[in-house]
Design a protein around this motif. Structure first.
Motif, short mmCIF file in Angstrom:
data_model
loop_
_atom_site.label_atom_id
_atom_site.label_comp_id
_atom_site.label_asym_id
_atom_site.label_seq_id
_atom_site.Cartn_x
_atom_site.Cartn_y
_atom_site.Cartn_z
N ASP A 66 12.05 0.64 3.52
CA ASP A 66 11.01 1.02 2.55
C ASP A 66 11.60 1.08 1.15
O ASP A 66 10.97 0.65 0.17
N GLU B 220 2.36 6.98 -1.88
CA GLU B 220 1.00 6.50 -2.16
C GLU B 220 0.92 4.99 -1.99
O GLU B 220 -0.03 4.47 -1.40
N LYS B 221 1.91 4.27 -2.48
CA LYS B 221 1.95 2.81 -2.34
C LYS B 221 2.09 2.41 -0.88
O LYS B 221 1.41 1.51 -0.40
N LYS B 222 2.97 3.10 -0.16
CA LYS B 222 3.20 2.79 1.25
C LYS B 222 1.94 3.07 2.07
O LYS B 222 1.64 2.34 3.01
N ALA B 223 1.20 4.10 1.71
CA ALA B 223 0.01 4.50 2.46
C ALA B 223 -1.07 3.42 2.42
O ALA B 223 -1.92 3.36 3.32
N GLN B 224 -1.03 2.57 1.43
CA GLN B 224 -2.03 1.50 1.34
C GLN B 224 -1.87 0.48 2.47
O GLN B 224 -2.81 -0.24 2.78
N SER B 225 -0.69 0.43 3.08
CA SER B 225 -0.46 -0.54 4.14
C SER B 225 -0.04 0.10 5.46
O SER B 225 0.44 -0.58 6.35
N ASP C 204 -2.94 6.56 7.80
CA ASP C 204 -3.07 7.68 6.87
C ASP C 204 -2.12 8.82 7.16
O ASP C 204 -1.62 9.46 6.26
#
Length: 85
Positions: free
Chosen positions: A46, A66-71, A74
Motif C-alpha cells: 500500500d 480514504e484513498k485506499k477505501a475507494q477500492s 468499507d
C-alpha cells in the motif's frame, strides 16, 4: 511481539508507518483509533502504491486510508476468537 508494535494512528505520517512496518518486520501496520479499534490495515505494498501515486512521506495516514477505501471494502474484515473452557 506485542500488538502495539504493529499499530499506528490516522494522524501519523506515511513516514511513521514505514518506520512501524520496518520495525515490526511483518510487512503490515494496523491503523487504530484512540480506543484501539481497528480502522484499516496498511501493507508495505500500500505504501509503495501511495508513493507511486504521488503521496509524500509527510502525508497523514487518514488521507491514504480514504484513498485506499475507494477500492476496498468499507470495514476491515476481522475474526472473533472464542474462549474455550
Amino acid at each position: 511481539m506485542k500488538i502495539t508494535a504493529l499499530t499506528v494512528y490516522p494522524e501519523n505520517t506515511i513516514r511513521e508507518v514505514i518506520a512501524c512496518i520496518d520495525r515490526n518486520e511483518k510487512g503490515i501496520a494496523l491503523v487504530v483509533d484512540e480506543d484501539r479499534h481497528l480502522l484499516a490495515t496498511l501493507t508495505d505494498g500500500d505504501i509503495c502504491r501511495a508513493i507511486l501515486a504521488g503521496f509524500g512521506l509527510d502525508e497523514r495516514v487518514h488521507i491514504l486510508i480514504e484513498k485506499k477505501a475507494q477500492s476496498a471494502p468499507d470495514q476491515p474484515v476481522t475474526a472473533f476468537t472464542m474462549a474455550t473452557s
